[in-house]
Structure formats: structure tokens, C-alpha cells
Design a protein around this motif. Structure first.
Motif, PDB file in Angstrom:
ATOM      1  N   PRO A  21       0.820  -1.219   0.000  1.00  0.00           N
ATOM      2  CA  PRO A  21       0.000   0.000   0.000  1.00  0.00           C
ATOM      3  C   PRO A  21       0.854   1.270   0.000  1.00  0.00           C
ATOM      4  O   PRO A  21       0.619   2.179  -0.794  1.00  0.00           O
ATOM      5  CB  PRO A  21      -0.812  -0.121   1.296  1.00  0.00           C
ATOM      6  CG  PRO A  21      -0.824  -1.584   1.607  1.00  0.00           C
ATOM      7  CD  PRO A  21       0.470  -2.122   1.098  1.00  0.00           C
ATOM      8  N   ARG A  22       1.918   1.286   0.855  1.00  0.00           N
ATOM      9  CA  ARG A  22       2.745   2.496   0.923  1.00  0.00           C
ATOM     10  C   ARG A  22       3.532   2.692  -0.363  1.00  0.00           C
ATOM     11  O   ARG A  22       3.682   3.804  -0.864  1.00  0.00           O
ATOM     12  CB  ARG A  22       3.673   2.428   2.133  1.00  0.00           C
ATOM     13  CG  ARG A  22       3.065   3.154   3.338  1.00  0.00           C
ATOM     14  CD  ARG A  22       4.020   3.200   4.488  1.00  0.00           C
ATOM     15  NE  ARG A  22       4.108   1.878   5.106  1.00  0.00           N
ATOM     16  CZ  ARG A  22       5.085   1.519   5.932  1.00  0.00           C
ATOM     17  NH1 ARG A  22       6.061   2.352   6.221  1.00  0.00           N
ATOM     18  NH2 ARG A  22       5.082   0.316   6.477  1.00  0.00           N
ATOM     19  N   ASP A  56       1.265   3.870  -3.134  1.00  0.00           N
ATOM     20  CA  ASP A  56       0.918   5.245  -2.807  1.00  0.00           C
ATOM     21  C   ASP A  56       1.978   6.223  -3.279  1.00  0.00           C
ATOM     22  O   ASP A  56       1.686   7.196  -3.980  1.00  0.00           O
ATOM     23  CB  ASP A  56       0.809   5.344  -1.278  1.00  0.00           C
ATOM     24  CG  ASP A  56      -0.507   5.952  -0.853  1.00  0.00           C
ATOM     25  OD1 ASP A  56      -1.508   5.665  -1.544  1.00  0.00           O
ATOM     26  OD2 ASP A  56      -0.508   6.692   0.133  1.00  0.00           O
ATOM     27  N   THR A  57       3.254   5.968  -2.900  1.00  0.00           N
ATOM     28  CA  THR A  57       4.327   6.904  -3.236  1.00  0.00           C
ATOM     29  C   THR A  57       4.632   6.859  -4.733  1.00  0.00           C
ATOM     30  O   THR A  57       4.953   7.888  -5.335  1.00  0.00           O
ATOM     31  CB  THR A  57       5.600   6.612  -2.420  1.00  0.00           C
ATOM     32  OG1 THR A  57       5.901   5.229  -2.532  1.00  0.00           O
ATOM     33  CG2 THR A  57       5.404   6.954  -0.953  1.00  0.00           C
ATOM     34  N   TYR A  89       2.465   6.300  -7.074  1.00  0.00           N
ATOM     35  CA  TYR A  89       1.370   7.035  -7.710  1.00  0.00           C
ATOM     36  C   TYR A  89       1.558   8.543  -7.538  1.00  0.00           C
ATOM     37  O   TYR A  89       1.362   9.323  -8.476  1.00  0.00           O
ATOM     38  CB  TYR A  89       0.050   6.582  -7.083  1.00  0.00           C
ATOM     39  CG  TYR A  89      -1.160   7.258  -7.645  1.00  0.00           C
ATOM     40  CD1 TYR A  89      -1.653   6.892  -8.910  1.00  0.00           C
ATOM     41  CD2 TYR A  89      -1.819   8.264  -6.945  1.00  0.00           C
ATOM     42  CE1 TYR A  89      -2.760   7.516  -9.447  1.00  0.00           C
ATOM     43  CE2 TYR A  89      -2.932   8.889  -7.472  1.00  0.00           C
ATOM     44  CZ  TYR A  89      -3.401   8.514  -8.733  1.00  0.00           C
ATOM     45  OH  TYR A  89      -4.507   9.148  -9.250  1.00  0.00           O
TER      46      TYR A  89
END
Lengths: 602, 602
Positions: free
Chosen positions: A178-179, A182-183, A185
Motif C-alpha cells: 500500500p505504501r 501510494d508513493t 502514484y
């Protein structure tokens, strides 16, 4: 030629050679072996140079750390390890775990981060060493195959994803999906097109080298083994071409990030920093790194040893890997273990003894001294492509389906490991997998298989009354237990027996058929005593049948046999024949004979 | 009367009665049962009053808390519990654990301390409830008999020592022996002689009641059961006499501490305080209290149920005890469980249903309303004497010796539990015992018994070559494994087989005799596949024999049987007969027949 033989229980070995396997193979060393080892070392060295740089990058460490981790650790393993072909050094999953652990205590690129990597190597080296000296190798068993497989697949996905930033030329971070996503993106608009072209071209080339080059070389007339070895050297070609491209086309101008200046030196000899707080924070990650590294390494070493009918000694392997990690800790490296790809190359290239490893170490040391200036212009995107192509082979999409078909409980442990590793990160994933496997195992152990049995008519066989048409008697209950009796199932045993007698007012005798019981621990013994007393309170006699020799020997060291209200029968059949006629304590022989006859049993 | 019967796998029960056993026995209730229950309740009430006060004192709580913990919890258990005779309330070990846990977060005597006791009851009630609903009762199996026995003995020693301060009339504290002895020693000069006389006299009297009164009563013509019950009421006599002594001789003047004014009221209904931080700190102690309490209680309930051929349902017991603890939490009590002494009294006094418990609750409620003014003058030294005499029977000096003789590994777990409980306290002791038992169990599970077997001449039996004179062949290796194959022993299996083939150049066939294998999990399956491949690489064929039906069914869901290089034999004898003549792949039937004959096997 029939032989009535006894195999010696254990070969007596010189205890010094037990801890220094080098004494064993060193004595037999000769020129032929030297030649084989030198050839293998050369090939492995060529393969290791880009790999070492790439994995250092994955671990978030300067490129030279990868080289340093491939010098002294290999030498240490050559002295203490028992596999003749295992190649020790940085590997993908351990690099990811190092990044995850060091990233929790320091920022990537900071001196503290490098210090943390050294401490991790020190602590995991010490852990492995202690486990080896205390012969605690069995602790690695706590990692079941499905958990390891799930963990490695999930790590492969995380590693590949984490490297996309280098292919795109953007920055991203995080040790869980997820992290990371996220970064990635958030920064996707910063992508560098030149970098992307280099990255994708390298990936395409490396995939082709993997899949297409070997058949091509064989088609051109090369035999299997050299074709294989040349194909394995593919990454070196990508490295050389991309360096030339960067230098000639001046790609740094276009924003292509390169490895940069690598200090030209041998590994720095220094002690890891002592900081009680930091050591404590890194203790659990170091333990996990040790165990995952050990499991990977031993699997590889065993696979290769078996091909030559050789053996490795897992407890001594702990010492070998421990010494390799300690060497890494004192020579500017980071946690290492036996890698699959490099070991297979070493094996295929004909390595015969750990000396091949030592020569590889010399090769890498020479590279660190003389090749590093040329590596400065190597694009990071090429290293990332090397990693992505390498780790995607770790992602195993087939095994989950196979395991799902075979065992739902194993599958649940695997699925939990994959999901938790992806979502929460590598440490949580391993821990969850281990705990879940253990819980499932303990649950199964606490409810073993058992059956009420009856006699198959006309035979001496006793079978489950729920599956077969068998003879039972209202005053006689026969129970077969298909597992050793331990504290985990002792309480179950009491409940099981009490459940089976509940409501059976005619019952006078219970026989426990012990043919599958290999051991009875103190808790289970107490439960047997409790069962004996409780049955006795209820006017029921307890008997045992088919008790194994070692179990009987141990029972004789307790008072259970004195207290037992009934008998011990050598066979279940004897128990049945004998107890069938003992309906009431007051039965006269005349009466029992009648009953016996009336029942058609004689 | 021979019957070929099938026993129903599980009785279908009304699911409502499953969770509310009261519906079951309530329907059958009649006047005779009522009389029995009322008599039992009266006797138990008389016994419980001093005991409840004493255990509250042990837990460091005001005396009335002990009474409150004996009212609503008993009612709750009567509704949800499955034992007809278990008496729930404060018990010694749980009181000690409560004192240890609450003492870590608050000072004895403070309102926070009382609040902590309520939170412990709430959390352990909730834990038990959840375990019951999820059917996690098997987790209690993690406490082996030796660990529980060692823990209870050590707790008994700590409890008795902690009560000496009240006998001496000094102050002391600490939940482990070193700290307790330290504070006792520091304050020894403050001892109060009058208190000491009362304390020692009470102890002597109570010991005499325990050992000498019953024989005396029987000698006077009483029968066994009433003599037993009167002897159990001994503490009440000590209580009454000491209260009279304090009042008449005005002993408070001489520094004799008494219970003091106890509020005359029914239990206060209130919710435990919510404080996330505090709940978190008390979570582990509450878990340990739940599990220890559950193990004690279930053992008592099972013992008593078996005497009447009844059964208890351990998962429903979790719900029963959980509801009792929740009731304690909401009515000013503290953690409770089924106590041994009181349950036996209840049983002996003739209790037939949980209604006896309900009547006891009413009895204690009446005591809380009307008897408390008289209890104010009760010397604390008398309560301490009650506790000391009661808990010394918990200290079991014989069992360690018995276990030492029976099993050294069980003994080591027990010894560690005793020592760590005494030195570091109750929580560390339980945790150490559980972890050590588990480690020993996993260690044993990871190295099961296995043997290379050969044929006993002239028979169809195959026995360990190290123990018997048996026939073996140089090209054939037969291994019997005496345990199910799981992830814990999968790696061992690979090592064992590889060790046995190492150096045997003539070897062509390996047979794994699977008669004792009840299950093969996914990890072990992978190891079997690895063994198959490795043997195949070494030119050796792998065969299985005597595979059990359910194991075979599962293997058919994998590809192992397709990949297996050898065969599956129904019996080990068939395997031997068949493989004895298969020395080389190229053997013609003619040749094999010759060898067969030459070997005297036909």
C-alpha cells in the motif's frame, strides 16, 4: 549376497573437523580439483558483480557494500560451511528484509542506516552461531514450506514493485505494497523518459536472455551446459552495453541516474557500533533475517549436495552462515546467506570444494579494486531491471493452487502470510505465518484421530465401528488412538473416553488399543491415571492392548501399572476374547462358558 | 446378545440448551432434588464465608469483595455452566495472581487497586467468553500437567509465605519469594506477640481439624460422610471462637488487627472503569488468570462429573466461567473460578444440580446483609491461618520426584516453572513453563523415531536392524517412520533419508514404510517430492509401502504419485519380495529369477 548387517549409529568424526570442515576437504585437495574450482570461481565472479551491486541498491545501501558483502563472508563460509557448492552473499529477500529493518531506525542514505545494516549482520551472525553451537537448527522447522513459499512470493512482488521507481526514474519508498503504490502514484508525473527507455530495454533484453538465448545457443550447436552458463552471464552484457551508452551518449545530461563513484578499495575492516537501544530494536528483525536466510540456504545446499550423494550438516551450516554474517559485519557488508541462482551456477560450472568460493572472493576483491571506476556510469535502471527479472522468478503462482487442493489448513497459513506480507510488510508476514502454522499444528495435535473399534467377523482385525460392519458387545468398549499421547491431547483423551462411556449403563470394560502410540508424556500419563480412577469410580475396568516396547518400559517407571484396574493384553484379539466372557465380576466359569457359547464366539 | 451397531457420531441437541444448560436440568427439577440442593447449599455457605474473606485478604482487597465475588458469579455459572456440582468463587491461586497483576498498576488499599481487580475480572471474563464462543478451549492444553502442578506448588509456597506477615502482625509485600523474604526479614522485630499466639493457635487448631477431627468423629460413631463435612466446617469454629476472644478479652488493645467494619450491603452493581492504557497493561495477566482458572476449574469439574458418569462440555465451561467473571466485574468482585475444596464439599453434601450453587449465592447474600457486623472483630491472623493451612495442601512435594523418574524433559519444564515462579513471580513462571513445554514438544516432534528395517528371517515381519538380526540387501534400503509427517519433521526426513543413502554406492531402491503415518501435510509432501527427485538424481528409486487409506486419498490430490519413481506396495513384505530381485534396471526376468533363487528367497 544376503547380508545380516548393522549400520553404525553414527560415524565417529574428528571433533575438530566437525567444526572446521576445511580440514576435511583441504587434505584431499589436488590440481584437478583446483582447475575445476578456478573455472567455477571465474564464472561466478562475472555473474556476482552486477548482482552484488543490484542487491545493495535494493537494501538501500551504497553499491560497494554489495561487493564487500561478497568477499570476506564467502571466505568465512569456505572455512566453516559444509556445502561444497553453496555460494554465499547478498540475496534478494534478505536485502529487502534489511531495508525494512534498517529503514525503521534510520533514513536511507544516512550513516546510521549503514550502521544499522552492519548491526543486523552482526546480530544475525551471532544468532546463527549460537543456534549452531546449541544445535537449535530445528527452530527453522517452524517455517513451514507453504509459509516460506508464500513469504518469498510476496517478497518478490514487493521487491519488483519497489524497483519500478528506478525504471521510471522517480522516487518512492515503503516496505509494504500500500505504501509503495501510494508513493509511486504520487510521483508518477516526474517520470524520466530516457531512464524508462533504458529500463524497459534492459528488462526486455534480460527476459530474452533468460528465455530465448539458451535455446538459440543450443540451436547454434552449443551443448546444454555452456549454453546455460553463457545465458546466466546475460546481465553482464546489459551492464557493459548500458555503461557504454551512458558514456558515449552522455545520458547523465538527460537525467539518467547512475551508480556514481564507487570507492576503489578492499572492504574496510571495522567493528559495528554498539548502541544498546538500537541493538534491542534490531534484535527481532535480525532473528527473522537469520531464520529466513538459514531456511533458504539450507534448502539450496541440500538440493545441490543430494545431486552428488553428498550430505550437509544443518547444525554446522548455522555456524558457517553465522561466521559469514559476522565477517560481513566486520568488513562493511550487510546480512548475507546462500543464494539459489549463484549456487546453481557455481555447481553447474563444476565447483568441487569451498575453495571455489574462496577464489570467487578473490575475484570480487579484484573487481572492487580495479573495476569500480568503470561501474560509476552504470545506470541504476539497469540494476533495477536485473532485480525485477531475477525476483519475478521468485513469484510462484502455481503453488497456492496446488496447496489449496492438497490441504486447506496449509493453504490458509500460506494465504495469511502472502496477504500480511504484502499489506503490513515482511516482518509481520513471517511472524503471522509462523504463528498461524503453529496454532494449526497445535490444534491438530490436540485432537488426534481415534475410533471406537469392533471385531471384523471371522478375523482377528479390529476396525472403526463407523466405517465397518463389526462385532461389538454392550459391556465392552474398545478404543483405538492413532497418535502419541502428549500434554496437548491429554485432556482431549479424558473427554473422549468419558464421552464414549456416558450413558452406557451396561458397560463394564474399556480397552485402549495402543498400537499407534509411540510415546506417553507425563501429562498424558496423569490423564490415563485419571481415566483409570474415574472409570473405576463408575464401576468400569480399564485395560490396555498392544502397548509398544519403549512405551511399556517407560510406564514401568511409574505407578500406573500397579493402579490399573484391568490388564495389559499383547493383542487386541486376546483382549476381546478374554473380556467378551467377563460380563459380571461374579460370573462363574460355567456361566461364562455358556455366554461364550451362546454368543457364537467359540 | 451380539450387536453390530453404529454409535451416533454426535447427539443432536437443542442449540438453545447447548448454550443454556439450565433449560436442560431445570425441566427435570423436582422436590427431592430441591431438598438435596438446599442441604448442600447450607453446608457450602458455612464453609465459604470465612474462605471468601480470607481470599479477598490474599488478593489485597477489602474483605467484603470476597463475599461479593461469591454471589452473582455463582448465579451466572448456575445458568451457563455444565457441571452440576462445581462451586465457583474466589480461589487461592487466582487471588495471588490478582494481587500480582493489580499490584503492578496500583498500590494495595487504593481505589485504583480495587478498580484494577474489577478490570481483571472483566477482561478474563471476556477472554473466557470469546474462547468459548470460538471453541478455543484447546488453548488450555498448552499448560501441561507438570507445568500446572509446578505452578500451583510454587504459588502455594508464595501464598503461605505472604500470609506469615499477618500471623506475625508485621507488614511485608512482594509477589516473589526474594522480595517477600526480604520485607519479612526487614520488619521481623515489629512482631506482635498476641497476634502470633492467635495465629499459631488457629493454625494448630486447623491442622488438627484437618488431620485429627475426622478420625475422632468416626471413632465417636459418626459415619464417613457427616464426619467429613463437620471437619470441613472447622474454620467456622476458629472464626467464632476468635471473634469471641477478641470481643471478650478486648484484644484490639493488644495490637491484634481485625477485619474491621464491613459494609452491610448486597453487591454494588457498577461497570468497571474504562482506561485503554490500564486495560492494555492488564491484558496479559488477565489472559493468564483466565487460562489458569479454566484449567483448574475444568479438572475439578471433570473429576466430579466422572464419579456420576456425567459429562461436562469444556467449551461451554468457558462460557460458564466467562459469565461468572463478567458477573464479578459488574458486582464489585474480582476474578473467580471453580474451586477444588468447595466443589468437593458441594458434591459430598449431595448437590444434584447447579441450583445448589444458586442457593449458596442466596446464603452468602444473606451473610453479607446480616453477618458482617459480627465479622468486624475477626482477627486477620485467623484468616491468614485459614489460608496457610488450605494452601499448604497445594504444595506437592511428591510429584516432582515421580515426574523426574518418568520423564526428564517433563521434569525440566516443571522445575523451570517452580523456580521461575518463586524467583520472578507468578506471571513469568506460567509463561516460562508454557514456552519451555512447547519448545520441548516441538523439538521432539521435529525428530520423530525412525528406523532402518530388515526382514526377520522366516517371517513377514520387518524390524529395526539395530535391534534385531534381520535380512537386508545392499541395493535395497527400507526405512520405517513412526510418526505423522508434518512441517516440523519434514526437513528432518530429508536429512534422515539422505544420511542413510550417503556413501552406499550399490543402493538402487529406497522403501519408506508408512504404517505409522497418519497424516502428511503440504510441507512434508514437498519434502517427499524433494527426496524423490534427489534420489532420482542419484539413480535411486523411491517406493512407499503400507500407506494408510486417508493418507493415500490425500496424496491422490497431489502430483506426487505421478512423479514417484517407484511403486506403492500394499505390504512391506510385498515390497521386499518384489525389489529383492530388481537389482539393475536392465535385469531380464530370467536373470532376476536366478538371483531370486540364488538368494534363497524362493
Amino acid at each position: 549376497m544376503i547380508t545380516t548387517q548393522k549400520i553404525e549409529a553414527g560415524k565417529s568424526r574428528l571433533s575438530l573437523a566437525r567444526y572446521f570442515p576445511i580440514l576435511d576437504w583441504g587434505a584431499r585437495y589436488n590440481r584437478d580439483i583446483l582447475t575445476s574450482d578456478l573455472v567455477a570461481a571465474l564464472i561466478v565472479t562475472i555473474m556476482l558483480i552486477p548482482q552484488s551491486l543490484a542487491y545493495a541498491l535494493l537494501a538501500g545501501l551504497p553499491a560497494q557494500v554489495g561487493l564487500y558483502a561478497s568477499i570476506l563472508p564467502i571466505l568465512a563460509y569456505a572455512i566453516f560451511g559444509t556445502s561444497s557448492t553453496l555460494a554465499v552473499g547478498p540475496v534478494a529477500v534478505i536485502s529487502l528484509m534489511t531495508a525494512a529493518a534498517a529503514g525503521q531506525v534510520a533514513a536511507q542514505g544516512s550513516p546510521e542506516y549503514i550502521a544499522a545494516a552492519l548491526i543486523l549482520a552482526l546480530l544475525s551472525g551471532a544468532t546463527l552461531m549460537v543456534m549452531g553451537l546449541l544445535k537449535l537448527g530445528f527452530l527453522a522447522n517452524l517455517l513451514s514450506h507453504p509459509v516460506v513459499s508464500g513469504f518469498i512470493s510476496a517478497s518478490g512482488i514487493i521487491i519488483a514493485t519497489s524497483q519500478f521507481k528506478h525504471i521510471l526514474g522517480i522516487s518512492a519508498s515503503g516496505e509494504s505494497m500500500p505504501r509503495l503504490l501510494d508513493t509511486l502514484y504520487a510521483n508518477i508525473l516526474d517520470l524520466n523518459v530516457t531512464t524508462l527507455i533504458i529500463g524497459l530495454a534492459s528488462m526486455a533484453f534480460l527476459f530474452w536472455v533468460r528465455k530465448g538465448l539458451k535455446p538459440l545457443l543450443i540451436g547454434l550447436g552449443l551443448s546444454q551446459r555452456p549454453a546455460d552458463l553463457i545465458a546466466k552471464a546475460g546481465p553482464v552484457v546489459a551492464v557493459i552495453i548500458s555503461i557504454l551508452a551512458v558514456v558515449i551518449l552522455d545520458l547523465a545530461e538527460y537525467g539518467v541516474k547512475t551508480v556514481g563513484i564507487i570507492p576503489t578499495s578492499l572492504p574496510p575492516i571495522s567493528a559495528p557500533m554498539f548502541d544498546a537501544q538500537l541493538w534491542q530494536e534490531l534484535a527481532i528483525p535480525a532473528l527473522l533475517i537469520s531464520i529466513i536466510g538459514f531456511v533458504e540456504s539450507v534448502s539450496v545446499a541440500q538440493t545441490l549436495a543430494a545431486k552428488r550423494r553428498q550430505r550437509i550438516d544443518p547444525d554446522q551450516e548455522l555456524i558457517g552462515l553465522g561466521s559469514a554474517n559476522l565477517a560481513a559485519a566486520f568488513s562493511g557488508g550487510y546480512p548475507v546467506t546462500g543464494g539459489f541462482a549463484r549456487s546453481v551456477v557455481n555447481f553447474d560450472a563444476g565447483a568441487e570444494t569451498p575453495a571455489a568460493g574462496a577464489f570467487t572472493a578473490v575475484g570480487i576483491a579484484l573487481a572492487a579494486l580495479f573495476l569500480t571506476p568503470f561501474l560509476a556510469s552504470l545506470p541504476i535502471a539497469v540494476l533495477a531491471a536485473t532485480i525485477i527479472v531475477a525476483v519475478l522468478s521468485l513469484v510462484d503462482l502455481k503453488t497456492p493452487f496446488i496447496i489449496w487442493r492438497y490441504s486447506k489448513s496449509d493453504f490458509s497459513a500460506m494465504a495469511a502470510t502472502i496477504l500480511i506480507t504484502l499489506i503490513l510488510g515482511v516482518e509481520s508476514g513471517v511472524i503471522a505465518g509462523v504463528l498461524l502454522s503453529l496454532a494449526l499444528f497445535l490444534w491438530r495435535s490436540s485432537r488426534p484421530h481415534a475410533a471406537v473399534v469392533g471385531r471384523v467377523p471371522g478375523t482377528e482385525h479390529f476396525r472403526n465401528i463407523e466405517r465397518h460392519k463389526v462385532i461389538t458387545l454392550p459391556h465392552l468398549l474398545m478404543i483405538r488412538i492413532d497418535e502419541s499421547l502428549t500434554y496437548l491431547n491429554a485432556r482431549w483423551l479424558e473427554e473422549y473416553v468419558l464421552e464414549k462411556i456416558a450413558g452406557r449403563d451396561e458397560l463394564r470394560h474399556v480397552v485402549l488399543m495402543c498400537s499407534a502410540i509411540n510415546a506417553i508424556d507425563a501429562s498424558a500419563l496423569e490423564s490415563l491415571e485419571a481415566i483409570n480412577h474415574r472409570l473405576s469410580d463408575a464401576g468400569i475396568t480399564l485395560h490396555l492392548s498392544e502397548v509398544k516396547g519403549p512405551v511399556m518400559d517407560r510406564l514401568k517407571r511409574s505407578t500406573f501399572l500397579d493402579d490399573l484396574t484391568g490388564d495389559i493384553f499383547l493383542s487386541q484379539d486376546k483382549a476381546f476374547a478374554d473380556l467378551a466372557v467377563r460380563t459380571e465380576d461374579g460370573d462363574s466359569p460355567q456361566q461364562t462358558g455358556d455366554i461364550w457359547q451362546a454368543r457364537g464366539l467359540i
